[in-house]
Design a protein around this motif. Structure first.
Motif, short mmCIF file in Angstrom:
data_model
loop_
_atom_site.label_atom_id
_atom_site.label_comp_id
_atom_site.label_asym_id
_atom_site.label_seq_id
_atom_site.Cartn_x
_atom_site.Cartn_y
_atom_site.Cartn_z
N VAL A 21 0.84 -1.20 0.00
CA VAL A 21 0.00 0.00 0.00
C VAL A 21 0.88 1.25 0.00
N SER A 22 1.80 1.33 0.92
CA SER A 22 2.56 2.56 1.12
C SER A 22 3.44 2.93 -0.06
N ARG A 23 3.79 1.96 -0.90
CA ARG A 23 4.67 2.27 -2.04
C ARG A 23 4.03 3.30 -2.97
N TRP A 24 2.69 3.42 -2.96
CA TRP A 24 2.02 4.34 -3.86
C TRP A 24 1.55 5.62 -3.18
N LEU A 25 1.64 5.69 -1.86
CA LEU A 25 1.14 6.85 -1.14
C LEU A 25 2.12 8.02 -1.20
N ILE A 26 1.59 9.22 -1.15
CA ILE A 26 2.43 10.42 -1.15
C ILE A 26 3.30 10.46 0.09
N ARG A 27 2.70 10.08 1.23
CA ARG A 27 3.45 10.03 2.49
C ARG A 27 3.39 8.60 3.02
N ALA A 28 4.55 8.10 3.42
CA ALA A 28 4.62 6.75 3.99
C ALA A 28 5.35 6.83 5.32
N PRO A 29 4.66 7.25 6.38
CA PRO A 29 5.32 7.35 7.69
C PRO A 29 5.90 6.00 8.10
N LEU A 30 7.07 6.08 8.74
CA LEU A 30 7.75 4.85 9.15
C LEU A 30 7.27 4.32 10.49
N THR A 31 6.69 5.18 11.31
CA THR A 31 6.24 4.75 12.64
C THR A 31 4.78 5.12 12.84
N ALA A 32 4.15 4.45 13.78
CA ALA A 32 2.76 4.75 14.12
C ALA A 32 2.64 6.18 14.64
N GLU A 33 3.64 6.65 15.36
CA GLU A 33 3.59 8.02 15.89
C GLU A 33 3.66 9.05 14.75
N ASP A 34 4.53 8.82 13.78
CA ASP A 34 4.59 9.72 12.62
C ASP A 34 3.25 9.72 11.89
N TYR A 35 2.65 8.55 11.74
CA TYR A 35 1.36 8.45 11.08
C TYR A 35 0.28 9.19 11.88
N ARG A 36 0.32 9.05 13.21
CA ARG A 36 -0.67 9.73 14.05
C ARG A 36 -0.62 11.24 13.83
N VAL A 37 0.58 11.81 13.82
CA VAL A 37 0.73 13.25 13.63
C VAL A 37 0.11 13.67 12.29
N GLN A 38 0.37 12.90 11.26
CA GLN A 38 -0.18 13.19 9.93
C GLN A 38 -1.69 13.00 9.91
N PHE A 39 -2.18 11.87 10.40
CA PHE A 39 -3.59 11.50 10.32
C PHE A 39 -4.48 12.45 11.12
N GLU A 40 -4.03 12.86 12.30
CA GLU A 40 -4.88 13.65 13.20
C GLU A 40 -4.87 15.15 12.91
N ARG A 41 -4.10 15.58 11.93
CA ARG A 41 -4.14 17.00 11.58
C ARG A 41 -5.57 17.37 11.17
N PRO A 42 -6.12 18.48 11.67
CA PRO A 42 -7.50 18.84 11.33
C PRO A 42 -7.76 18.92 9.82
#
Length: 193
Positions: free
Chosen positions: A39-60
């Motif tokens: 999945v992540s190979r095609w995404l614009i952002r591919a966070p390496l950790t769950a915490e990095d993903y959380r910061v990205q995902f939870e942005r308003p």
């Protein structure tokens, strides 16, 4: 100004799926499949950790344009709807405000092959044209992402752009890009055929 998706009566149901705005509580369910290399190979952002993903995902601004796709209460994918202005000349800019949307999607690979992505994206397009009153939708992908561009074609989108090695992939390779679009009147005509 309210977010465009606030105009929709949620959740929206299809024959098998339910679509609704994402919340911070959907973090774990979406990270489960978004972290997979397939999945992540095609995404614009591919966070390496769950915490990095959380910061990205939870942005308003990120949550405001993200919908989740549920099958019997389980999150199996997510959709992106970015309502945007169309291009216009300066004197009539106001007539082009918030008239189109860029769409995106991710489906859990464990759920591929059952038509769920097609069903969800068809409903997303319907929402854009009927509920939001938009005039045009677009979607883009790397040309190597065959599953994505085949989905665009299945839902009736037209290929408008094929760029040559214009997109730098995190692999270090320059890849071709594809752009698809669909107008509201084309969608309505296809529905009446």
């Amino acid at each position: 100004m309210p977010a465009p998706l606030d105009a929709v009566a949620w959740p929206v149901r299809t024959a098998r799926l339910s679509l609704r705005p994402a919340t911070a509580a959907d973090l774990g369910a979406t990270w489960r499949y978004r972290r997979l290399e397939a999945v992540s190979r095609w995404l614009i952002r591919a966070p390496l950790t769950a915490e990095d993903y959380r910061v990205q995902f939870e942005r308003p601004d990120s949550l405001a344009k993200t919908l989740v796709v549920e099958l019997r209460g389980e999150v199996i994918g997510d959709l992106m709807v970015t309502v945007e202005d169309g291009w216009a000349q300066a004197e009539i800019l106001d007539q082009a405000e918030q008239v189109q949307a860029e769409l995106g999607w991710v489906l859990d690979p464990d759920r591929e092959g059952h038509g769920y992505a097609t069903e969800a994206v068809r409903e997303l397009i319907r929402l854009c044209f009927e509920d939001l009153g938009l005039r045009r939708v677009t979607a883009n992908c790397f040309a190597d992402n065959e599953a994505s561009w085949r989905l665009m074609e299945r839902v009736g989108m037209r290929r408008e752009i094929h760029t040559v090695r214009d997109s730098l992939h995190r692999s270090g390779r320059w890849l071709d890009g594809l752009g698809y679009a669909l107008l509201a009147d084309e969608w309505r005509k296809a529905g009446s055929d």
